[in-house]
Each structure stands twice: as structure tokens, then as C-alpha cells.
Design an enzyme around this catalytic site. Structure first.
Site, PDB file in Angstrom:
ATOM      1  N   GLY A 131       9.188  21.548  14.757  1.00  0.00           N
ATOM      2  CA  GLY A 131      10.068  22.164  16.118  1.00  0.00           C
ATOM      3  C   GLY A 131      10.039  21.495  17.107  1.00  0.00           C
ATOM      4  O   GLY A 131      10.629  20.439  17.014  1.00  0.00           O
ATOM      5  N   GLY A 132       9.576  22.171  18.074  1.00  0.00           N
ATOM      6  CA  GLY A 132       9.694  21.615  19.645  1.00  0.00           C
ATOM      7  C   GLY A 132      10.912  22.081  20.064  1.00  0.00           C
ATOM      8  O   GLY A 132      11.789  22.538  19.521  1.00  0.00           O
ATOM      9  N   TRP A 133      11.128  21.519  21.274  1.00  0.00           N
ATOM     10  CA  TRP A 133      12.356  21.950  22.168  1.00  0.00           C
ATOM     11  C   TRP A 133      13.628  21.692  21.585  1.00  0.00           C
ATOM     12  O   TRP A 133      14.405  22.573  21.207  1.00  0.00           O
ATOM     13  CB  TRP A 133      12.197  21.712  23.537  1.00  0.00           C
ATOM     14  CG  TRP A 133      13.169  22.000  24.553  1.00  0.00           C
ATOM     15  CD1 TRP A 133      14.471  21.170  24.763  1.00  0.00           C
ATOM     16  CD2 TRP A 133      13.401  23.120  25.048  1.00  0.00           C
ATOM     17  NE1 TRP A 133      15.311  22.052  25.574  1.00  0.00           N
ATOM     18  CE2 TRP A 133      14.567  23.138  25.811  1.00  0.00           C
ATOM     19  CE3 TRP A 133      12.598  24.340  25.207  1.00  0.00           C
ATOM     20  CZ2 TRP A 133      15.172  24.114  26.772  1.00  0.00           C
ATOM     21  CZ3 TRP A 133      13.143  25.507  25.943  1.00  0.00           C
ATOM     22  CH2 TRP A 133      14.391  25.410  26.598  1.00  0.00           C
ATOM     23  N   THR A 134      13.560  20.611  21.061  1.00  0.00           N
ATOM     24  CA  THR A 134      15.005  19.902  20.617  1.00  0.00           C
ATOM     25  C   THR A 134      15.134  20.549  19.275  1.00  0.00           C
ATOM     26  O   THR A 134      16.382  20.899  18.919  1.00  0.00           O
ATOM     27  CB  THR A 134      14.798  18.475  20.511  1.00  0.00           C
ATOM     28  OG1 THR A 134      14.632  17.887  21.655  1.00  0.00           O
ATOM     29  CG2 THR A 134      16.155  17.854  19.973  1.00  0.00           C
ATOM     30  N   GLN A 136       0.874  -0.971   0.045  1.00  0.00           N
ATOM     31  CA  GLN A 136      -0.002  -0.179  -0.007  1.00  0.00           C
ATOM     32  C   GLN A 136       0.822   1.355  -0.023  1.00  0.00           C
ATOM     33  O   GLN A 136       1.916   1.221   0.490  1.00  0.00           O
ATOM     34  CB  GLN A 136      -0.910   0.017   1.096  1.00  0.00           C
ATOM     35  CG  GLN A 136      -0.530   0.041   2.598  1.00  0.00           C
ATOM     36  CD  GLN A 136      -1.429  -0.156   3.713  1.00  0.00           C
ATOM     37  OE1 GLN A 136      -1.986  -1.155   3.528  1.00  0.00           O
ATOM     38  NE2 GLN A 136      -1.423   0.939   4.459  1.00  0.00           N
ATOM     39  N   GLU A 146       9.972  27.556  20.238  1.00  0.00           N
ATOM     40  CA  GLU A 146       9.755  27.845  21.391  1.00  0.00           C
ATOM     41  C   GLU A 146      10.711  29.030  22.087  1.00  0.00           C
ATOM     42  O   GLU A 146      10.556  29.396  23.246  1.00  0.00           O
ATOM     43  CB  GLU A 146      10.178  26.753  22.281  1.00  0.00           C
ATOM     44  CG  GLU A 146       9.154  25.344  21.869  1.00  0.00           C
ATOM     45  CD  GLU A 146       9.062  24.309  22.508  1.00  0.00           C
ATOM     46  OE1 GLU A 146       9.673  24.329  23.800  1.00  0.00           O
ATOM     47  OE2 GLU A 146       8.404  23.385  22.387  1.00  0.00           O
ATOM     48  N   ASP A 172       5.718  23.315  32.867  1.00  0.00           N
ATOM     49  CA  ASP A 172       7.231  23.507  33.019  1.00  0.00           C
ATOM     50  C   ASP A 172       7.637  24.781  33.793  1.00  0.00           C
ATOM     51  O   ASP A 172       8.644  25.225  33.420  1.00  0.00           O
ATOM     52  CB  ASP A 172       7.650  23.097  31.927  1.00  0.00           C
ATOM     53  CG  ASP A 172       7.722  21.769  31.472  1.00  0.00           C
ATOM     54  OD1 ASP A 172       8.018  21.356  30.407  1.00  0.00           O
ATOM     55  OD2 ASP A 172       7.206  20.744  32.441  1.00  0.00           O
TER      56      ASP A 172
END
Length: 618
Positions: free
Chosen positions: A349-352, A323, A392, A461
Site C-alpha cells: 500500500g502506502g500513500w500512492t 541463481q 493510510e 507530516d
């Protein structure tokens, strides 16, 4: 992949000081400037106080070439009264000597064609206004060597009277100016709602039982604006109406992690079996990478290659070897077929991976094109309804430091909206650092708002065991409390600072963590105790899912709208169905656009936290 084990959540408690230091260091290193190369009898410089948050403010100078020939360079000088000072700046090299301040153009913005203008800005402390302005050695108003027209003073803090369910009357003492006051701007939550010539105004069309903040700013006959007045908090009478404007359209969004299918064994199917899919409106699929100036796939195996057996699949149908699309994206397609109301965004993205945005924004158009090409790839274009950009720490420090400037976030959103068009969703996860001079203040989020559907304000956080010795504190406080380790680190402070900047309330989503943060070596049950390090966690020290904590360390108290628990020598803070319900009531009261959470796998098998978000928002 390091991204699988590293959460996207920022840790503002350990990083704001570094970010602020990074902004301040250039001023200590600068040396005295050379004398200006030319006079500017045909140029002006005007000052605007963009915003004021009580303990600090943002100022902006605009230099305009009013002559008929090009201006090769510019230097603006002014004086501040004692107690008022520049703390950080952008788009100019700014130095201070006592109360005298000098700003010189950067190498890239010194040349001004006839009729052109350029602006530079700064953050400052104190309440004074600039005087004695000179542009390239002569008057900032283009006159022959005398100080230019001074801006007006701040009006008095407004008083509020005749408060009803939907209106309030404001009054204030007049500002003064050397050439006279023209009118006043009335600002509600940082956004202008009226311009009046007198010193009173009645604001109407408000929501019952809702908190508002009002300030006033004077404008003189030369259209210069002075400092913003002190703020007056107003709460309308009556009870907030959960069926009021926009409530039925509240966003209820959760992050689904790409890597959760591995160690956590959490699949798209769990969204259906837990009952969560029927109770949410949007899913953010996280994360795509930002690398080499482009949007890129994070884990292609999990996203499009992994084969699912019948018992693992949303619809009970196993994948076949040939598939064209498998993995998470195919399962999300199946989920949307069963729940047609759901919208899915691809988060990048994100923190890392936030460190890649700075390079990407060297060519915003090319970056937007790369994101569009990936999100709208014909193999899975029907899965995604838009894009979410989790940068971020723009113009600040996080896992790395960015110096792109306060306007770059707006530029990114302009480019994304231009490429994706009006029919797609364009959103972002943003910092919740509501401290004075913190990460929110470092970026023009209000300028980006017109191009965006909403902001995911990461109101969690704030505190955690990266401060190994404590003090213990809830990682997601809704409001301040006695003993809060850092002022401005609450959900209410973050939302208020975005609104004061001019971001509409209905474009702000309140963030909820489906996990707790904890310390060990703690003897004190109440917040504020000392610790010896991070409490043990299943996947990472100092962090644990709600589904584990609810039985392993049940809540023993609440503070600032969130729960905490002391069991043995461990101390945890986390949200429960009860605290989420109260937070959703607060979000409705504030007129927010809804709420979101990080992330689905932290919830119980029957989705009790998602249920609290859904029922709480209405």
C-alpha cells in the site's frame, strides 16, 4: 514508477478538511423519508454511546427483531436536546429536522429475520442523550406507542486521590436514570477495567511515572449505557522504569524502500555497514502494490531480479546469472543470516497505492489469500516473517476517497490473521490525525487490535509546504504548543485518541521521520512565520534527508519536542538524535510498544538516528 518518488507518508494538514466534508455532504443532500412501511411491536432499538472525546462522540443504535416473523424494513426516530447533533453516520440514511433525527435502513440491511439484529452508528457533537425513541412509529422498547426507556445521564467527572506509584482511587458523582442505575463501567485510556455498583474504585497494577486517562459510564437496569463522563488525567508517582514490563521487547523498526536502490543508491548492505542492522528488531520492506483486489509486487526488478556485484552484496558474494533469486529479497535473506534476530515484513500500500484497498475489501478472504500466496511464495518465504498493510486513509480521503465504512479495517485484519495464522506478524501503518472527527475517529481500530501485533502510527507530516504560505510549523510535534496550526495534529494527541478508542498502548508504535520539511521565503526564525513556497530539496521540493540538513541547515531551536532550523530564507523542521532520545523516553513513559521510522536512507552513514532510537528505547 510514481511510487518511487512519492513518499508513503500522509499529509494530514491538507486533507482532513476534505475527508470531513466527504462525510458530511450526504446529510445535506438527503430528502425527507417516507413513512415507515410497517409497525414493529415485536422489535426494539437500543442506544449506546461508544466513545466521547470531549468535543464530540460516537453513538450506536442496535435494532433487534424480537418477534417470530421477518422484519422488512426499519426506521428509528429520536430527539436530541438543542446543541447535540449528528455530524456523520454509517450503515443508515440519517436526516435531521431541528432537534428531531430519523435513521432509515440501507437497501442491504433492512430485512431482519426473527431474532436477528443490526447496528448503525454516527459521530455527533454536544453532550445530550437521545429521548422519545420510536422504531417504525412505536416505542423502541416494544411497548404500545410511548417513548422507550431513556439511557442514564453521564456521571460526574472522576476525582483522583491516594495516587501512588502503582495505584489511584477514583470517585464520581452518581448518574441519574428514570428507572434506576445498575452499575458503572470504569474506563482507563478508553478500555474498560472494572464494573462497580458504587461510585468509587481503586485501580491497581499501574506503572510508575505514567500518564493515564479515566472516564466513567453508567448502565441502567435495562443494561443501557449512558454518555461517558468527562476525563480525569492521572500521573502515577515515581519514575518510569525503563526496565519495566515489556521494555526489553520494544519494537525498533525501520522502512526499507524498494526504489531506494536507484537514485538514492541505498542497498540492504548499508543496513550492515551503518551499524543499524544490529540495533533494530524489524524491517518493513516497502512497498508491494494493492491492485485488482490483490496484493501484487511493486517493482519486480528491484525486488527479485537485479544482480549484485560482490562489493554491493551483504556478504561480499556476487550474484550469478542463473541463481533462482536475486535483488533486494536475496540481500535481505543474506542480512538475516548475519543478524538472526531480525524479522522482515512485506509492506503493501502506502500513500500512492492505498486507493486499491477499497476494491480488495469487497472480498476480504480472496484478498488475504492473494497476499499470503505472494508473501509465502516458496522462492522467498524464508525472507518474510509477516505482512504490513499500509492503508493510510480507510473510510476517509487521501490521494483518493474511500467509503468502505468504519468496520472494514477490522474485517481486513480478521481475514489476514485467519490466513497467516498466529505465528506470523500482522501489522499496519495508520493515520496520526488526532483531531476531533478526523481519520482516527472514522475507523474501528480498536476492533482490529486483537488480530494485530502492532500499529505504526505515522506521527509525522502534520505540517508542510503543501500549505505554501505557511505558517511554518514542525512536521512532527510531540506535543501541542501555542500557535499550533491545527489542534489534534501532534503525536501525543494521536496516541491518546487511539488509546481512548481502546487500542492497547503496547500495540502502538511512535513514528519518527528521518527527514525534514521546509519552506522558503521565511524571515521569522521561530515557528509561525509566513512563507512563499517549498524549500528546495534533493528529490522533492519541501523535503530533505536528515543527513543533508544536519550540515546544510543546522538546528537553531526546538519546539514541541522536535527541532527547527532557520538558515537564510529557508525554514526546516526535523528530528535530531537529541529530540529522538526525548521522544523515545516519552514512548517508554506511555508504555508504547516501541517506535519505527521512515526511512533508513535519510540517516547518516553511521546510522546516528537509528542509534538514538535504539538507545532511547533501551
Amino acid at each position: 514508477m510514481t511510487t518511487r518518488s512519492t513518499p508513503h507518508r500522509p499529509r494530514p494538514g491538507g486533507r482532513v478538511t476534505a475527508a470531513l466534508t466527504a462525510l458530511l455532504l450526504p446529510f445535506a443532500a438527503l430528502v425527507a423519508l417516507a413513512a415507515p412501511a410497517q409497525a414493529a411491536a415485536s422489535a426494539t432499538a437500543t442506544y449506546t454511546k461508544v466513545s466521547d472525546w470531549g468535543t464530540g462522540f460516537e453513538g450506536k443504535w442496535t435494532v433487534q427483531n424480537t418477534g417470530t416473523t421477518a422484519l422488512d424494513s426499519w426506521t428509528v426516530e429520536w430527539d436530541f436536546p438543542s446543541g447535540t447533533a449528528v455530524t456523520s453516520g454509517w450503515d443508515a440514511d440519517i436526516t435531521g429536522s431541528g432537534t428531531h433525527w430519523t435513521a432509515k435502513n440501507k437497501s442491504w440491511n433492512g430485512t431482519l429475520a426473527a431474532g436477528a439484529s443490526v447496528s448503525f452508528g454516527f459521530n455527533g457533537t454536544g453532550s445530550g442523550a437521545p429521548t422519545g425513541c420510536k422504531l417504525n412509529g412505536v416505542s423502541c422498547d416494544g411497548g404500545p406507542g410511548v417513548p422507550g426507556d431513556n439511557p442514564p445521564t453521564a456521571p460526574g467527572t472522576p476525582t483522583a486521590s491516594n495516587i501512588t506509584d502503582t495505584s489511584v482511587t477514583l470517585s464520581w458523582t452518581a448518574a441519574t436514570d428514570d428507572n434506576g442505575i445498575k452499575n458503572y463501567d470504569v474506563l482507563r485510556d478508553g478500555a474498560k477495567v472494572a464494573t462497580v455498583t458504587g461510585t468509587t474504585y481503586t485501580d491497581t497494577g499501574l506503572r510508575p511515572g505514567t500518564d493515564y486517562s479515566y472516564t466513567v459510564q453508567a448502565r441502567d437496569t435495562a443494561d443501557q449505557t449512558g454518555p461517558v463522563s468527562g476525563a480525569r488525567a492521572v500521573r502515577t508517582t515515581g519514575t518510569s522504569d525503563p526496565g519495566g514490563p515489556g521494555t526489553g521487547d520494544k519494537v525498533k523498526m525501520g522502512y526499507f524502500t524498494e526504489w531506494g536502490v536507484y537514485g538514492r543508491n541505498y542497498r540492504v548492505k548499508n543496513l550492515a555497514t551503518s551499524g543499524s542492522a544490529a540495533k533494530i528488531t524489524h524491517i518493513n520492506y516497502s512497498f508491494g502494490n494493492v491492485t485488482g483486489g490483490k496484493c501484487a509486487m511493486g517493482d519486480s526488478y528491484a525486488a527479485i531480479e537485479q544482480a549484485y556485484t560482490a562489493d554491493q552484496a551483504v556478504d561480499g558474494v556476487a550474484d550469478t546469472w542463473d541463481q533462482p533469486l536475486r535483488g533486494n529479497l536475496n540481500q535481505l535473506r543474506k542480512l538475516k543470516a548475519q543478524y538472526p534476530h531480525l524479522k522482515v515484513l512485506w509492506s503493501f500500500g502506502g500513500w500512492t497505492w492505498s486507493g486499491g484497498f477499497g476494491e480488495a475489501m469487497k472480498n476480504p478472504t480472496a484478498f488475504a489469500q492473494s497476499c499470503y500466496d505472494l508473501v509465502k511464495d516458496p522462492r522467498w518465504a524464508d525472507v518474510f516473517d509477516g505482512i504490513d498493510l499500509d492503508w493510510e486513509y480507510p473510510n476517509a480521503c487521501g490521494l483518493s476517497c474511500d467509503t468502505s465504512g468504519p468496520a472494514v479495517f477490522k474485517t481486513m485484519m480478521q481475514a489476514m490473521r485467519a490466513k497467516f495464522g498466529t505465528g506470523a506478524l500482522v501489522t499496519a501503518a495508520v493515520t496520526a490525525d488526532g483531531s476531533s472527527g478526523g481519520k482516527i475517529d472514522a475507523v474501528d481500530y480498536a476492533g482490529a487490535a486483537p488480530y494485530m501485533n502492532w500499529f505504526n502510527v505515522m506521527t509525522y507530516d502534520f505540517f508542510g509546504a503543501w500549505d505554501a504560505q505557511g505558517p511554518t510549523a514542525p512536521h512532527s510535534p510531540l506535543t501541542s504548543y501555542t500557535g499550533l496550526p491545527k489542534q489534534g495534529f501532534t503525536s501525543a494527541d494521536a496516541i491518546a485518541r487511539f488509546r481512548a478508542q481502546g487500542v492497547p498502548a503496547d500495540k502502538l508504535l511512535l513514528g519518527i521521520g528521518f527527514y525534514g520539511r521546509g519552506w522558503t521565503g521565511v524571515s521569522q526564525a521561530a515557528p509561525g512565520g509566513s512563507a512563499s513556497g517549498a524549500a528546495p530539496g534533493t528529490y522533492e521540493q519541501g523535503i530533505e534527508d536528515y543527513k543533508v540538513l544536519k550540515t546544510s541547515c543546522p538546528a537553531t531551536g526546538t519546539v514541541a519536542g522536535t527541532a527547527y532550523a532557520h538558515c537564510g530564507s529557508n525554514w526546516w523542521s526535523y528530528d535530531t538524535p537529541a529530540t529522538i532520545t526525548s521522544k523515545m523516553a516519552w514512548a517508554n513513559q506511555q508504555g508504547l510498544g516501541g517506535a519505527f521510522f521512515w526511512e533508513f536512507s535519510g540517516d547518516t552513514a553511521n546510522g546516528e538516528l537509528v542509534s538514538a532510537v535504539n538507545s532511547g528505547l533501551g
